[in-house]
Design an enzyme around this catalytic site. Structure first.
Site, PDB file in Angstrom:
ATOM      1  N   CYS A 145      34.433  -2.673 -62.910  1.00 16.11           N
ATOM      2  CA  CYS A 145      34.702  -3.103 -64.123  1.00 16.11           C
ATOM      3  C   CYS A 145      33.835  -4.356 -64.567  1.00 16.11           C
ATOM      4  O   CYS A 145      33.622  -4.949 -63.597  1.00 16.11           O
ATOM      5  CB  CYS A 145      36.079  -3.459 -64.479  1.00 16.11           C
ATOM      6  SG  CYS A 145      37.460  -1.923 -64.038  1.00 16.11           S
TER       7      CYS A 145
ATOM      8  N   ARG B 124      26.606  -1.449 -63.824  1.00 18.71           N
ATOM      9  CA  ARG B 124      27.796  -1.353 -62.870  1.00 18.71           C
ATOM     10  C   ARG B 124      28.523  -0.043 -62.663  1.00 18.71           C
ATOM     11  O   ARG B 124      29.301   0.251 -61.837  1.00 18.71           O
ATOM     12  CB  ARG B 124      28.652  -2.451 -62.832  1.00 18.71           C
ATOM     13  CG  ARG B 124      28.118  -3.633 -62.758  1.00 18.71           C
ATOM     14  CD  ARG B 124      28.797  -4.852 -63.223  1.00 18.71           C
ATOM     15  NE  ARG B 124      30.285  -5.112 -62.713  1.00 18.71           N
ATOM     16  CZ  ARG B 124      30.701  -6.207 -62.436  1.00 18.71           C
ATOM     17  NH1 ARG B 124      29.797  -7.254 -62.256  1.00 18.71           N
ATOM     18  NH2 ARG B 124      31.790  -6.216 -61.827  1.00 18.71           N
TER      19      ARG B 124
ATOM     20  N   TRP C 201      36.062   0.843 -65.150  1.00 24.80           N
ATOM     21  CA  TRP C 201      35.925   1.837 -64.059  1.00 24.80           C
ATOM     22  C   TRP C 201      37.153   2.172 -63.527  1.00 24.80           C
ATOM     23  O   TRP C 201      38.198   1.364 -63.026  1.00 24.80           O
ATOM     24  CB  TRP C 201      35.125   1.486 -62.936  1.00 24.80           C
ATOM     25  CG  TRP C 201      34.830   1.971 -61.847  1.00 24.80           C
ATOM     26  CD1 TRP C 201      35.934   2.038 -60.717  1.00 24.80           C
ATOM     27  CD2 TRP C 201      34.040   3.295 -61.253  1.00 24.80           C
ATOM     28  NE1 TRP C 201      35.364   2.794 -59.597  1.00 24.80           N
ATOM     29  CE2 TRP C 201      34.508   3.755 -60.116  1.00 24.80           C
ATOM     30  CE3 TRP C 201      33.038   4.008 -62.193  1.00 24.80           C
ATOM     31  CZ2 TRP C 201      33.893   4.751 -59.388  1.00 24.80           C
ATOM     32  CZ3 TRP C 201      32.312   4.983 -61.529  1.00 24.80           C
ATOM     33  CH2 TRP C 201      32.913   5.359 -60.173  1.00 24.80           C
TER      34      TRP C 201
ATOM     35  N   ASN D  12      39.741  -7.296 -63.891  1.00 30.73           N
ATOM     36  CA  ASN D  12      39.304  -6.563 -63.016  1.00 30.73           C
ATOM     37  C   ASN D  12      40.191  -6.833 -61.598  1.00 30.73           C
ATOM     38  O   ASN D  12      40.530  -7.630 -61.474  1.00 30.73           O
ATOM     39  CB  ASN D  12      37.715  -7.022 -62.423  1.00 30.73           C
ATOM     40  CG  ASN D  12      36.875  -6.647 -63.429  1.00 30.73           C
ATOM     41  OD1 ASN D  12      37.248  -6.072 -64.507  1.00 30.73           O
ATOM     42  ND2 ASN D  12      35.675  -7.316 -63.229  1.00 30.73           N
TER      43      ASN D  12
ATOM     44  N   GLU E 140      25.910   9.707 -38.925  1.00 35.33           N
ATOM     45  CA  GLU E 140      25.733   9.124 -39.998  1.00 35.33           C
ATOM     46  C   GLU E 140      24.344   7.919 -39.993  1.00 35.33           C
ATOM     47  O   GLU E 140      23.800   7.731 -40.996  1.00 35.33           O
ATOM     48  CB  GLU E 140      27.009   8.242 -40.370  1.00 35.33           C
ATOM     49  CG  GLU E 140      26.795   7.346 -41.714  1.00 35.33           C
ATOM     50  CD  GLU E 140      26.556   7.979 -42.974  1.00 35.33           C
ATOM     51  OE1 GLU E 140      26.407   9.177 -43.059  1.00 35.33           O
ATOM     52  OE2 GLU E 140      26.398   7.169 -44.087  1.00 35.33           O
TER      53      GLU E 140
ATOM     54  N   LYS F 289      21.091   7.962 -42.362  1.00 35.31           N
ATOM     55  CA  LYS F 289      21.055   6.674 -43.024  1.00 35.31           C
ATOM     56  C   LYS F 289      19.339   6.503 -42.962  1.00 35.31           C
ATOM     57  O   LYS F 289      18.607   5.999 -43.804  1.00 35.31           O
ATOM     58  CB  LYS F 289      21.739   5.302 -43.013  1.00 35.31           C
ATOM     59  CG  LYS F 289      23.001   5.400 -43.439  1.00 35.31           C
ATOM     60  CD  LYS F 289      23.081   5.149 -44.850  1.00 35.31           C
ATOM     61  CE  LYS F 289      23.452   6.420 -45.591  1.00 35.31           C
ATOM     62  NZ  LYS F 289      24.317   7.189 -45.587  1.00 35.31           N
TER      63      LYS F 289
ATOM     64  N   GLU G 157      16.976   9.188 -44.762  1.00 39.78           N
ATOM     65  CA  GLU G 157      17.045   8.927 -46.121  1.00 39.78           C
ATOM     66  C   GLU G 157      16.216   7.861 -46.621  1.00 39.78           C
ATOM     67  O   GLU G 157      15.434   8.202 -47.521  1.00 39.78           O
ATOM     68  CB  GLU G 157      18.368   8.722 -46.655  1.00 39.78           C
ATOM     69  CG  GLU G 157      19.477   9.907 -46.592  1.00 39.78           C
ATOM     70  CD  GLU G 157      20.829   9.391 -47.201  1.00 39.78           C
ATOM     71  OE1 GLU G 157      21.552   8.597 -46.529  1.00 39.78           O
ATOM     72  OE2 GLU G 157      21.117   9.919 -48.015  1.00 39.78           O
TER      73      GLU G 157
ATOM     74  N   LYS H 107      21.482  10.847 -56.552  1.00 40.50           N
ATOM     75  CA  LYS H 107      22.841  10.132 -56.200  1.00 40.50           C
ATOM     76  C   LYS H 107      24.122  11.323 -56.282  1.00 40.50           C
ATOM     77  O   LYS H 107      25.251  11.443 -55.600  1.00 40.50           O
ATOM     78  CB  LYS H 107      23.376   9.198 -57.189  1.00 40.50           C
ATOM     79  CG  LYS H 107      24.485   8.478 -56.792  1.00 40.50           C
ATOM     80  CD  LYS H 107      24.422   7.571 -55.394  1.00 40.50           C
ATOM     81  CE  LYS H 107      25.383   6.938 -54.870  1.00 40.50           C
ATOM     82  NZ  LYS H 107      25.609   6.550 -53.550  1.00 40.50           N
TER      83      LYS H 107
HETATM   84  C1  F6R Z   1      23.964  10.343 -48.192  1.00 35.07           C
HETATM   85  C2  F6R Z   1      24.640  10.776 -49.263  1.00 35.07           C
HETATM   86  C3  F6R Z   1      24.753  12.029 -49.400  1.00 35.07           C
HETATM   87  C4  F6R Z   1      26.528  12.296 -49.949  1.00 35.07           C
HETATM   88  C5  F6R Z   1      26.492  13.890 -50.197  1.00 35.07           C
HETATM   89  C6  F6R Z   1      27.672  14.149 -50.841  1.00 35.07           C
HETATM   90  O1  F6R Z   1      23.525   8.931 -48.085  1.00 35.07           O
HETATM   91  O2  F6R Z   1      24.888   9.929 -50.205  1.00 35.07           O
HETATM   92  O3  F6R Z   1      24.605  12.768 -48.284  1.00 35.07           O
HETATM   93  O4  F6R Z   1      27.208  11.920 -49.018  1.00 35.07           O
HETATM   94  O5  F6R Z   1      25.440  14.265 -51.286  1.00 35.07           O
HETATM   95  O6  F6R Z   1      28.008  13.303 -52.095  1.00 35.07           O
HETATM   96  P1  F6R Z   1      29.680  13.072 -52.409  1.00 35.07           P
HETATM   97  O7  F6R Z   1      30.331  12.243 -51.550  1.00 35.07           O
HETATM   98  O8  F6R Z   1      29.376  12.708 -53.800  1.00 35.07           O
HETATM   99  O9  F6R Z   1      30.273  14.684 -52.784  1.00 35.07           O
END
Ligand code: F6R
Length: 608
Positions: free
Chosen positions: A2, A27, A74, A98, A481, A485, A488, A603
């Site tokens: 928010c 945001r 949000w 917020n 993980e 990271k 990516e 994303k």
């Molecule tokens: C990695 C990443 C992706 C998401 C995946 C699932 O940094 O962001 O691997 O985790 O695409 O996305 P959600 O959680 O939105 O279902």
């Protein structure tokens, strides 16, 4: 997250607030609104969805005034809608907020008993009602806000206006950022410098407990007891892009640093430590997952890694068998799922196509559906029987960080809840676990302070063309993980294995060029991992380790050892993943990559 802006001065405030809200849009938000003091009353306009909707509304039904507040929302309490959008007005007051009011149900009941009626599902509206209740000629405007806030538990950045004081705003802060920007014959309150940078660079950052009484020419700050406090005026030099990232060079780094606060928010109001209980919302509790014969978790990417860790914790504490699947595999293999099973979909965005498709399969086969999600009312929560919201706020960096650790925090609370209901742990055990979880934000803060030294290690590793990550038990999902990271954002190949699997193949990769990142804090499998690492060392491998404080064995065979405090096993994954996020970030940044928008990635993956 928010966003807030408030204004009092000689200019028409609507235009100023509207453009400030535009600056806050980055945001993420799902609704917006503006309220102004006008002709002895308060007038407001709110809209669901994009700011354009609010602007169109303001064009049709204009507002005018010199003192006003605006908000981009949000959703956290109550779905995204016009009635839940801020500002919330009650009587002579309107407020924007917020944060999270922890005792909102209790306060709501109390106010209902005194005849109050509510027009939204939000926790914020309660505060407007409370201020009204406490308002008398003696308290005045700021005094009424102060009295109301004494009743509130939780976190807030609040800005209020009052019809009786059309030249004043009152702003209050507790664990949610809020600042005052000083102008000439005008002053602003905002959650975020970006909202006010076009007007002023002279900023007062409010501290927890501060309540500021703001007029066009004066600002008086008091604490919650009414004692005056002094705060310095700082001049900020940021440009708008730096302001949006709160001074961090990238959103990803900002989000990494936000994690202690976001985990605190995830826990807020859900931990009843004294009783060793978890306070779940009614819908989630009523699903009674603890009675399921099996739990099936489905997710993608980072969320899948959170799910894997969830399996370790739920099985260990609650003794319910848990299967975890990657959604794109699960959906096409005619999975076995029955009405006796509980199905958990984990998704930051709530929009991931594969995860949603699996949820529909589980629905068809009659199982109960719980989602763990960050975006209120997104597709997956809407299709679920109940949702546990992670409260990470919008994540802008494409590589997920705070969404992951808040998913872990959520899964741990659920595991403890199931375990208590099944009596597989005692109230004393639960208290100990919850106490340990409460220490996570503090330990994370300590590790974040070492970010510069992680960068020095990154500098030595960035020429490697491949990395191997190893971990056992709860650290195996963290290894996965960490490798994800790195891949990516640095585009360096990395893969993760359970440490015990190394000798079944990956050991062939080891030479003096391959960094092996091993997560081995002290726990039941530490000794085993240590012997795996002797095998790496014997082949000349470069070991980068994450170890417990006081470990004098592993650092000796490591090129570098990142140290985490000696803590309960349930805390360790939060701390080790933090080092791995920082390592990936610094390597990618030193390589000059676009950290926030890495190539080829989106994303939200809404297609198969
Ligand atoms: C990695 C990443 C992706 C998401 C995946 C699932 O940094 O962001 O691997 O985790 O695409 O996305 P959600 O959680 O939105 O279902």
């Amino acid at each position: 997250m928010c966003g807030i802006i408030g204004y009092t001065g000689n200019r028409d405030c609507v235009q100023i607030i509207q453009s400030g809200l535009g600056r806050l849009a980055y945001r993420g938000y799902d609704s917006a609104g503006i309220a102004v003091c006008s002709n002895g009353d308060i007038d407001l306009r709110r809209s669901h969805g994009k700011l354009e909707n609010l602007i169109a509304r303001l064009t049709r039904e204009p507002l005018r005034g010199h003192t006003g507040i605006g908000h981009t929302r949000w959703a956290t309490h109550g779905r995204p809608s016009e009635s839940n959008a801020h500002p919330h007005r009650y009587g002579k007051f309107a407020i924007v907020h917020n944060g999270i009011i922890e005792n909102f149900l209790e306060l709501r009941q109390e106010l209902i008993a005194r005849g109050h009626e509510f027009s939204s599902e939000t926790d914020t509206e309660i505060v407007a009602h409370l201020i009204s209740e406490y308002y008398t000629p003696d308290t005045g405007f700021a005094g009424a806000v102060r009295a109301a806030l004494r009743r509130v538990r939780g976190s807030y950045a609040i800005v209020a206006i009052c019809a009786d004081f059309p030249d004043e705003i009152v702003a209050a802060r507790l664990q949610s950022p809020l600042l005052i920007a000083l102008g000439d014959g005008e002053n602003f309150a905002a959650s975020d410098i970006a909202a006010v940078l076009a007007h002023s660079r002279r900023i007062i950052f409010l501290e927890d407990g501060d309540i500021a009484h703001i007029k066009a020419d004066t600002v008086e700050i008091q604490d919650i007891t009414g004692q005056p406090v002094q705060r310095p005026v700082k001049t900020v030099q940021w440009d708008i892009s730096a302001a949006e990232k709160q001074g961090y060079p990238h959103y990803m780094l900002k989000e990494i640093f936000e994690q202690p606060q976001k985990i605190t928010d995830t826990f807020r109001g859900r931990i009843l430590e004294d009783e060793g209980q978890i306070n779940l919302d009614e819908k989630t509790a009523n699903l009674e997952f603890e009675k399921c014969s099996r739990i099936q978790i489905v997710a993608c990417g980072t969320s899948y890694h959170a799910g894997l860790l969830g399996k370790y914790i739920i099985e260990k504490l609650a003794r319910i068998p848990v299967d975890v699947d990657v959604a794109s595999e699960y959906r096409y293999r005619n999975p076995i799922i029955t009405p006796q099973d509980g199905f958990i979909a984990i998704s930051q965005s709530g929009e991931t196509a594969d995860t949603y498709a699996c949820l529909k399969i589980a629905r068809e086969r009659g199982s109960k559906i719980l989602s763990i999600c960050n975006v209120m009312d997104s597709t997956i929560p809407r299709a679920s029987d109940a949702t546990f919201y992670t409260r990470a706020d919008p994540e802008i960096g494409v590589a997920s960080t705070k969404a992951f650790t808040t998913q872990l925090a959520s899964l741990m609370l659920l595991a403890i809840h199931f375990a208590r209901r099944r009596q597989t742990i005692t109230a004393g055990d639960a208290r100990q676990l919850l106490n340990a979880l409460r220490s996570v934000p503090h330990h994370m803060e300590t590790i974040l302070e070492t970010s510069d030294s992680v960068r020095s290690v990154a500098q030595k590793l960035l020429r490697a063309s491949s990395f191997l990550y190893l971990g056992r038990n709860v650290h195996y999902p963290i290894a996965l993980e960490g490798a994800l990271k790195l891949k990516e954002i640095s585009y360096i190949h990395a893969e993760a294995y359970p440490s015990g699997e190394m000798k079944h193949g990956p050991i062939a990769l080891i030479d003096e060029k391959l960094p092996v990142v091993v997560i081995a804090p002290k726990n039941a499998t530490y000794e085993k991992t240590l012997s795996n690492l002797q095998e790496v060392k014997a082949r000349g491998g470069r070991i980068i380790s994450i170890v417990s404080e006081g470990d004098d064995m592993l650092p000796r065979v490591s090129e570098h050892a990142f140290v985490i405090p000696d803590c309960e096993e349930i805390v360790q994954p939060f701390l080790s993943v933090l080092y791995l996020q920082l390592l990936a970030y610094h390597i990618a940044d030193l390589l000059g990559n676009d950290v926030d928008q890495p190539r080829n990635l989106a994303k939200s993956v809404t297609v198969e």
